[in-house]
Design a protein around this motif. Sequence first.
Motif, short mmCIF file in Angstrom:
data_model
loop_
_atom_site.label_atom_id
_atom_site.label_comp_id
_atom_site.label_asym_id
_atom_site.label_seq_id
_atom_site.Cartn_x
_atom_site.Cartn_y
_atom_site.Cartn_z
N ILE A 101 35.41 34.81 46.70
CA ILE A 101 34.74 33.25 45.75
C ILE A 101 35.73 32.45 45.90
N MET A 102 35.23 31.48 45.62
CA MET A 102 35.56 30.35 45.33
C MET A 102 35.77 29.63 43.51
N SER A 103 36.36 29.05 43.50
CA SER A 103 36.54 28.61 41.79
C SER A 103 37.81 27.53 41.75
N THR A 104 37.68 26.70 41.07
CA THR A 104 38.59 26.19 40.42
C THR A 104 40.01 26.77 39.90
N THR A 105 39.87 27.57 38.69
CA THR A 105 39.88 27.87 37.91
C THR A 105 40.41 29.91 38.48
N ARG A 106 40.43 30.02 39.49
CA ARG A 106 40.73 31.41 40.31
C ARG A 106 40.92 31.13 41.80
N GLY A 107 41.07 30.12 42.38
CA GLY A 107 41.13 29.66 43.31
C GLY A 107 40.45 30.10 44.45
N VAL A 108 40.63 30.93 44.72
CA VAL A 108 40.14 32.40 46.74
C VAL A 108 40.38 33.40 46.47
N LYS A 109 39.80 34.93 46.13
CA LYS A 109 40.23 35.82 45.64
C LYS A 109 38.80 36.50 46.37
N THR A 110 39.23 37.78 47.11
CA THR A 110 39.06 38.81 47.49
C THR A 110 37.67 39.76 47.23
N VAL A 111 36.30 39.79 46.70
CA VAL A 111 35.46 39.91 46.13
C VAL A 111 35.51 41.81 47.50
N THR A 112 35.54 42.93 46.67
CA THR A 112 35.54 44.15 46.64
C THR A 112 34.14 44.70 46.67
N HIS A 113 34.29 44.67 45.47
CA HIS A 113 32.18 45.76 45.41
C HIS A 113 30.94 44.69 44.97
N ILE A 114 29.85 44.49 45.57
CA ILE A 114 29.03 43.76 44.88
C ILE A 114 28.26 44.77 43.87
N GLY A 115 27.76 45.52 42.88
CA GLY A 115 27.25 46.15 42.58
C GLY A 115 28.18 48.21 42.59
N ASP A 116 26.99 48.86 42.84
CA ASP A 116 27.46 49.90 43.59
C ASP A 116 27.51 49.25 45.26
N HIS A 117 28.00 48.81 46.09
CA HIS A 117 28.01 48.66 47.27
C HIS A 117 29.71 48.26 47.10
N VAL A 118 30.09 48.12 47.85
CA VAL A 118 31.70 48.62 48.39
C VAL A 118 31.42 47.28 50.13
N VAL A 119 32.26 46.03 50.30
CA VAL A 119 31.80 45.26 50.43
C VAL A 119 33.31 44.48 51.76
#
Length: 153
Positions: A101-119
Amino acid sequence: PHPVHQHHQEQTDLRKYHVLDGPNFAIAFIEDKSNHNDDDNENTPTTKIVLHMPCHKTLGLLPSITQKMVTRIAREQLGFVIQQDVYTLGQLLDLATEVIIMSTTRGVKTVTHIGDHVVGLNKDDNTSNKNKNKNKGSWAMRLNELLETTAMT
């Protein structure tokens, strides 16, 4: 239907929905198309890293300034191929070696889960393709470092 079967059906149905940005962040996923060049005696790996993101024009999304900066950094400084398209959650789950994810306040972060899915790389630490796991989580960190450096200049 039995609650377990219903839950499985709901999770399966989610795979057909489009990937969209969040309320205050843009989403993208990285696909590592590394392979080995069989023509080379030393089996030198050749790498093609693709940064996939939802096509804002097609989906009617507002473009993110942070995403534009990350896209430029990924293409110009890291040599990524940039691809914008309409993706389903199923495609993201099948192709992604890392989801960010990319955000002005958070920068660039890794996503590890979307709902019950490990990604991304977290979904299969026992993969036979160790090349995909060697830099686990490093693209988000590297992009964030470059983004911070670019923002300061």
